[in-house]
Design an enzyme around this catalytic site. Structure first.
Site, mmCIF file in Angstrom:
data_model
loop_
_atom_site.group_PDB
_atom_site.id
_atom_site.type_symbol
_atom_site.label_atom_id
_atom_site.label_comp_id
_atom_site.label_asym_id
_atom_site.label_seq_id
_atom_site.Cartn_x
_atom_site.Cartn_y
_atom_site.Cartn_z
ATOM 1 N N ASP A 95 -102.595 35.333 13.681
ATOM 2 C CA ASP A 95 -104.239 34.796 13.690
ATOM 3 C C ASP A 95 -104.393 33.712 14.971
ATOM 4 O O ASP A 95 -103.160 33.535 15.590
ATOM 5 C CB ASP A 95 -104.356 34.157 12.442
ATOM 6 C CG ASP A 95 -105.810 34.091 12.237
ATOM 7 O OD1 ASP A 95 -106.658 34.728 12.966
ATOM 8 O OD2 ASP A 95 -106.312 33.260 11.304
ATOM 9 N N GLU A 127 -106.126 34.857 20.506
ATOM 10 C CA GLU A 127 -106.994 35.391 21.412
ATOM 11 C C GLU A 127 -106.434 35.093 23.126
ATOM 12 O O GLU A 127 -106.651 35.788 23.865
ATOM 13 C CB GLU A 127 -108.537 34.805 21.324
ATOM 14 C CG GLU A 127 -109.233 35.436 20.129
ATOM 15 C CD GLU A 127 -108.600 34.678 18.736
ATOM 16 O OE1 GLU A 127 -108.621 35.447 17.780
ATOM 17 O OE2 GLU A 127 -108.262 33.651 18.745
ATOM 18 N N ASP A 176 -113.495 36.986 11.451
ATOM 19 C CA ASP A 176 -113.957 36.112 10.377
ATOM 20 C C ASP A 176 -115.533 36.384 10.338
ATOM 21 O O ASP A 176 -116.538 36.033 10.982
ATOM 22 C CB ASP A 176 -114.185 34.456 10.699
ATOM 23 C CG ASP A 176 -112.446 34.276 10.818
ATOM 24 O OD1 ASP A 176 -111.702 34.939 10.028
ATOM 25 O OD2 ASP A 176 -112.492 32.975 11.397
#
Length: 693
Positions: free
Chosen positions: A320, A323, A416
Site C-alpha cells: 500500500d 505510488e 480508496d
C-alpha cells in the site's frame, strides 16, 4: 535533432529516439532494423527542447482504449490523461491521475487493433482528440525515449504481444480468487479468529483475512504489536486450521530508529536527495526513510526481509501507499493552513516525493520525476523475489500502484473508493480499463472504502449488496472499509441482506473453476479474465458504448445491476445466448429485459467448468480447464484430452438430448431440468469421450 531508429520483430516495432534510459528494459527479441518509416507507422515526431511529442491521426470512427486505471469512459476519445501515480483517496469520476500508470493505448480503426506503448515512467500526457480533434498527441517530458507500435489485428493479439514484451502475468494460487475480508483494521488477534468463526458458522467461505497497519508495533514494518497481536504464530495456526490465509499490509516506509533492525540493515539502500543525504520523510511510523527499489542491492535486502516475514507462516503481502506516497509536504501545508482563519479540506494535499529525490537505476543516478511511476513495479519485483527466496510455490501480492509490467508480480485493486451509486458504476470502468491494459488480476474494495468522514457516502444495504454483485466475477474479491465506516462483512447485516450476499458469494465459488481457468489463460497468453464487450466484438461499434456489462472470458456475459432498480435491460451481442437462470436461448444483436438480480448469459460455443467437477457445454468449441485438461465439444460428442472426473454434465441444446454414452460403454439417461437444458449425473472418471444421443 535526435536520431531515430526503428526495429521490428514479429509485428512489434520499437522506435528509439536519441539514447533513452528507460525505467525498465524490455528487450525486443531478435530485433532487426525495420524498413518501415515513421509515416508508414502513421506517426509524426516533434522534438521540443527536453520534450518529445508523438502524434498520430485520429479518425472520427476510431476507438481509443487502454491507458490503465482511468476514471473515464472506456473509449478514451476527447479527453486528456496524465500518467503520474498519486495517492488519490476518495477519488471520483473524471479525477485524474489515480494510483496506476500504464502508458499503453490501443487504437481500433476499421475493426483492426494497433497498440502504442511508451516506456517512460515520467509524467507522460496523452491528449486523445481534445486539443486537436483529429489527433492523438503524446507528450513525453524527456529528450530521448523509446516506444513500441504493436500490430494486431485483434485486441487480444496486441495484449499477447504487449505481455510478451513486458512480461506474462504470474499465476496466483486458486485461493487468491476466493472471498477475502478486510478492515482498517481488525484487532486484537482473538477478534480476528472470532470473526472468522462467525463467518464460517453463518455459512460464508472465507479464503483470506487482511490485516491493516494496526497489527504493527508503532507502525514499524515487519513487527507485531505486543498487545494487539502478542502471539502471531498462534493466530496464523488458528487461521490455517480453518483453511483461511493471512495477508498482511506492508508499506514502503522504514522508521528512523537506531534500535530498529530494518533501518540499520538498510543503510546505504534508501532514497537520497541530490546532495547525497538521506531523504527523510513522514509516513505512518513518523520520521521515515524509503527503500530505493531501483537499486538491485536494495531489492535483495528487501527480498530477505519479506522472506523472513513469510517464514512465520504469513501467506500474502499487501503493498500500500507505494505510488510512492510521503506525508512531509502535506504536513507542512496543513500546518500553514491551520494558521489561517479560513478552513480548507486537506484530504487531497500533496503526498508525492519532493523534486530533489534521486534514485540509482542500473548504476546511474536519476531524478525521481523521471522514474516515479515505476517505483511500485520495482517494489513488487523485490517482494516477489522474497516469495521465491522463501521457496513459496504460492505467491500472493496485492498492490495499490503500478506501472507496465506489474502484471508479472501482483494483483491491483482500485484504491480508496467512496461508497456511492456513481462509484459503483465507476469501479467497473476502472477494473475493465486495467484489464485491457495488460493487468488481468484486478478488483475493488467491495462496499466502498471511505467511512463517515465523507459526506458523499451512501451506507444503504441495497448499495452494499450491489457492490458484492458487481464484483461477482472480478478476479480479486475483497470487502474492505475504513475505521469509521459501516461493517461490510455480511454476518453483521440484517438477515435479508445477509442471505443475498451469501447467495452471491456461493455463486462466485460455484464459478471459481471457470475463473481460475481464465487465470491460467491470462498467465500463458496475457488475456484479461474480465473484459468489455468490445474486446470480443471489436468490429461492432455499438459495443463500445456498453459500460455496465462485462464478459468473463469468451463465454460468459454478466450484466450487474448498477442502479437502485431491481431489473435492467441487457444488450446481447451477435450470436446465440443462453439465459443461465431459465434456459431461454436468445438471438443476439438484441436488447432483453432481465428480472433476475444477477443476469448471466452463456455464449453459444462455450464450456464452463463449475465447482464440484460439474461441466456446462453449449455448442461446438474447445476449452482448457485450470488443470490443463483440454475439452472439445461437437454436435454429438464431447472429448477429453486426459482422464478427468465429472460429477454432473449440463448440456444446453435446442435439440432434444435423451441419453449420453460414456467412453463407448456406460449409458446414462438425461433429465430435462428447464427449457433447452439437459442434465446427466455421471459421477465417474471419463477416459476419453461422451457421446450425446
Amino acid at each position: 535533432m535526435q536520431t531515430i531508429k526503428i526495429y521490428e520483430n514479429k509485428g512489434v516495432y520499437k522506435v528509439v529516439i536519441g539514447e533513452p534510459f528507460p525505467p525498465i528494459e524490455f528487450p525486443l527479441e531478435q530485433k532487426i532494423s525495420s524498413n518501415k518509416s515513421l509515416s508508414e507507422l502513421g506517426l509524426t515526431i516533434v522534438q521540443q527542447g527536453n520534450k518529445v511529442i508523438v502524434e498520430k491521426s485520429l479518425d472520427l470512427k476510431e476507438h481509443i482504449i487502454g491507458l490503465g486505471e482511468k476514471a473515464f469512459e472506456l473509449d478514451r476519445k476527447r479527453k486528456r490523461y496524465v500518467m503520474y501515480n498519486v495517492d488519490a483517496g476518495a477519488y471520483k469520476k473524471y479525477q485524474d491521475p489515480l494510483y496506476v500508470s500504464i502508458p499503453l493505448f490501443i487504437s481500433v480503426k476499421d475493426g483492426v487493433a494497433t497498440g502504442y506503448f511508451f516506456n517512460s515512467a515520467s509524467k507522460v500526457i496523452f491528449d486523445v482528440g481534445l486539443e486537436e480533434y483529429d489527433k492523438v498527441i503524446v507528450t513525453i517530458p524527456e529528450d530521448s525515449v523509446e516506444f513500441y507500435v504493436i500490430e494486431g489485428p485483434r485486441i487480444e493479439d496486441v495484449l499477447e504481444k504487449y505481455t510478451e514484451l513486458t512480461g506474462k502475468p504470474f499465476l496466483p494460487p486458486m485461493w487468491a480468487f476466493g472471498y477475502m475480508i478486510s478492515r482498517y483494521s481488525y484487532y486484537p488477534q482473538d477478534k480476528v479468529v472470532e470473526l472468522v468463526d462467525i463467518m464460517q458458522k453463518e455459512g460464508f467461505r472465507v479464503a483470506g483475512v487482511f490485516l491493516d497497519i494496526h497489527y504493527m508495533d508503532s507502525y514499524k514494518l515487519f513487527t507485531w504489536h505486543p498487545y494487539r497481536f502478542p502471539e502471531p504464530k498462534k493466530l496464523i495456526d488458528e487461521l490455517h486450521k480453518r483453511n483461511v490465509k493471512l495477508i498482511t499490509i506492508v508499506d514502503h516506509g522504514i522508521r528512523v530508529d537506531q534500535n530498529y533492525s530494518p533501518f540499520l540493515s538498510g543503510m546505504g539502500k534508501f532514497c537520497e536527495i541530490e546532495s547525497g543525504e538521506l531523504f527523510v520523510g513522514k509516513m505512518w511510523p513518523g520520521t521515515t526513510v524509503y527503500p530505493d527499489f531501483f537499486r538491485e542491492d536494495t531489492r535483495e535486502w528487501w527480498a530477505g526481509l519479506i522472506s523472513e516475514w513469510l517464514s512465520q507462516g504469513v501467506d500474502g503481502i499487501w503493498l500500500d501507499m507505494n505510488e510512492p506516497t510521503d506525508f512531509s509536504r502535506a504536513i507542512e501545508i496543513r500546518d500553514v493552513l491551520s494558521s489561517l482563519p479560513v478552513q480548507f479540506r486537506d484530504d487531497r494535499l500533496v503526498t508525492t516525493f519532493p523534486d530533489n529525490v534521486v534514485h540509482y537505476l542500473r548504476g546511474k543516478r536519476v531524478k525521481h520525476e523521471k522514474v516515479r511511476n515505476a517505483y511500485p513495479l520495482y517494489e513488487a519485483m523485490a517482494t516477489f523475489k522474497g516469495f521465491r527466496t522463501s521457496h513459496r510455490n504460492e505467491i500472493f501480492i496485492l498492490s495499490r500502484a503500478g506501472y507496465a509490467g506489474i502484471q508479472r508480480y501482483a494483483f491491483i485493486w482500485t484504491g480508496d473508493n467512496t461508497p456511492s451509486w456513481d462509484d459503483l458504476k465507476l469501479q467497473l470502468q476502472l477494473v475493465l480499463g486495467l484489464s485491457i491494459s495488460g493487468v488481468p488480476f484486478v478488483g475493488c474494495d467491495i462496499g466502498g472504502f471511505q467511512g463517515r468522514n465523507f459526506a458523499e457516502i451512501d451506507n444503504s444495504m441495497d448499495l452494499l449488496v450491489k457492490y458484492y454483485a458487481l464484483a461477482l466475477f472480478f478476479p480479486f474479491y475483497r470487502s474492505h472499509k475504513a475505521t469509521d465506516g459501516i461493517d461490510t462483512e455480511p454476518v453483521f447485516l440484517p438477515d435479508y441482506y445477509k442471505e443475498k450476499v451469501k447467495e452471491i458469494v456461493e455463486l462466485r465459488y460455484k464459478f471459481l473453476p471457470y475463473i481460475y481457468s481464465l487465470a491460467l489463460e491470462a498467465s500463458e497468453k496475457g488475456h484479461p479474465v474480465i473484459r468489455p464487450l468490445f474486446y470480443e466484438f471489436q468490429d461492432d461499434d455499438d459495443m463500445y458504448r456498453i459500460e455496465d456489462e462485462y464478459m468473463v472470458g469468451k463465454y460468459l456475459l454478466y450484466a450487474p445491476i448498477v442502479s437502485k432498480e431491481e431489473s435492467r435491460l441487457v444488450t446481447l451481442p451477435r450470436g446465440k445466448w443462453y439465459n443461465y437462470w431459465n434456459g431461454e436461448i436468445i438471438n443476439g444483436k438484441s436488447v432483453v429485459k432481465s428480472t433476475h438480480e444477477l443476469p448471466i448469459y452463456l455464449r453459444e460455443g462455450s464450456i464452463i467448468p463449475l465447482e464440484g467437477d460439474e461441466l456446462i457445454v453449449y455448442g461446438e468449441t474447445s476449452f482448457k480447464r485450470y488443470d490443463n485438461a483440454e475439452i472439445t465439444s461437437s454436435s454429438n460428442e464431447i472429448k477429453f484430452s486426459r482422464e478427468i472426473y465429472v460429477s454432473k454434465l449440463t448440456i444446453t441444446s435446442e435439440k432434444p438430448v435423451s441419453k449420453i454414452i460414456v467412453d463407448d460403454s456406460k449409458e446414462i439417461q438425461v433429465e430435462k431440468t428447464m427449457q433447452n437444458t439437459y442434465v446427466a449425473k455421471i459421477n465417474q472418471k471419463i477416459r476419453g469421450k461422451i457421446n450425446l444421443e
